[in-house]
Design an enzyme around this catalytic site. Structure first.
Site, PDB file in Angstrom:
ATOM      1  N   HIS A 116      43.003  46.673  40.977  1.00  0.00           N
ATOM      2  CA  HIS A 116      41.624  46.950  40.543  1.00  0.00           C
ATOM      3  C   HIS A 116      40.699  45.749  40.752  1.00  0.00           C
ATOM      4  CE1 HIS A 116      42.816  45.078  36.581  1.00  0.00           C
ATOM      5  NE2 HIS A 116      41.565  44.662  36.632  1.00  0.00           N
ATOM      6  N   ASP A 146      49.015  49.080  39.879  1.00  0.00           N
ATOM      7  CA  ASP A 146      47.878  48.158  39.784  1.00  0.00           C
ATOM      8  C   ASP A 146      48.229  46.787  40.354  1.00  0.00           C
ATOM      9  OD1 ASP A 146      45.343  47.273  39.345  1.00  0.00           O
ATOM     10  OD2 ASP A 146      45.480  47.196  37.156  1.00  0.00           O
ATOM     11  N   SER A 215      42.707  39.420  34.611  1.00  0.00           N
ATOM     12  CA  SER A 215      43.444  40.372  35.451  1.00  0.00           C
ATOM     13  C   SER A 215      44.053  39.675  36.660  1.00  0.00           C
ATOM     14  CB  SER A 215      42.512  41.489  35.933  1.00  0.00           C
ATOM     15  OG  SER A 215      42.064  42.258  34.849  1.00  0.00           O
TER      16      SER A 215
END
Length: 256
Positions: A116, A146, A215
């Site tokens: 993402h 992901d 992230s």
């Protein structure tokens, strides 16, 4: 206009001369200079208020008590220099819409991060701790896990420092570290513990909240080996610092 008594009478004298007001046009009054100045001041005040609000929000988010706490903790953990080599392999991944963290896993500079982070990115720039910047392209990406693997472009044969992938997964109760680029900060180190492990993800309870920019951060053992990749913050975990990490077996499946 008055006529003297001795002057001959003219037929035009029977008409009254209209007042000067009859020749004036009806015009809308222009705003006074005071009114214009007031309008300008009001607009300027509104713009200033909006800017102050935006700056205030930025500082509240980026320099609140929690952020100052994780900065203090990170500085303490980094004091002995044991994380210096890790910093050389942990990178910032920047796109036109935001940024995240990643880390090199090969000497050629293959970068592992979250899918993402680079989704729909027209341009990807990877920056290292020494200030070097490289354009990157996506080699492989999976929404389900992901995870995304990036390849650096035009490295001129440079050998990059890299992190080792652990041979055994982290278990609940294991101590771990997370290194990333949350908010506008760089190379923040948080200490934590694996709280829960499922087939799809692990809950990592670190000493501060997981923020935007975390992230793609590596989850590291005390031996500084990668056992997972941070990808989200658990719902309701803002205060406790609970983050969700892609577990080791998913990382291995993605890379193989």
């Amino acid at each position: 206009m008055r006529r003297s008594e001795d002057e001959p009478r003219n037929e035009l004298d029977d008409y009254d001369e209209p007042p000067i007001e009859a020749f004036e046009e009806d015009e809308e009054p222009l705003p006074s200079s005071k009114r214009r100045r007031l309008i300008v001041k009001v607009i300027a005040a509104l713009i200033a208020f909006a800017m102050i609000f935006q700056v205030g929000s930025f500082f509240l988010e980026h320099f609140n008590l929690n952020a100052l706490q994780f900065l203090s903790e990170s500085n303490e953990l980094a004091e002995d220099g044991s994380f210096a080599e890790l910093e050389e392999a942990v990178v910032a991944v920047q796109t036109g819409t935001g940024h995240g963290t990643g880390f090199s896993i090969t000497k050629e500079g293959q970068i592992l991060t979250n899918e993402h982070v680079v989704r729909d990115a027209l341009e990807i720039i990877v920056s290292f701790s020494d200030g070097d910047l490289y354009y990157a392209e996506v080699v492989k990406a999976e929404r389900e896990s992901d995870l995304a693997l990036l390849k650096l472009i035009d490295t001129k044969g440079r050998n990059f420092p890299s992190l080792s992938i652990a041979s055994a997964p982290a278990e609940p109760g294991d101590s771990v570290f997370v290194m990333g680029h949350p908010l506008t900060h760089s190379y923040i180190i948080n200490e934590g513990v694996v709280k829960e492990s499922t087939r799809a993800y692990q809950v990592v309870d670190i000493t501060n909240a997981v923020y935007p920019g975390h992230s793609g951060s590596p989850v590291l053992t005390t031996q500084q080996e990668v056992v997972g990749v941070v990808y989200a913050r658990q719902a309701g975990g803002d205060e406790s610092g609970q983050g969700l990490a892609v577990p080791l077996h998913v990382v291995n499946t993605f890379l193989n």
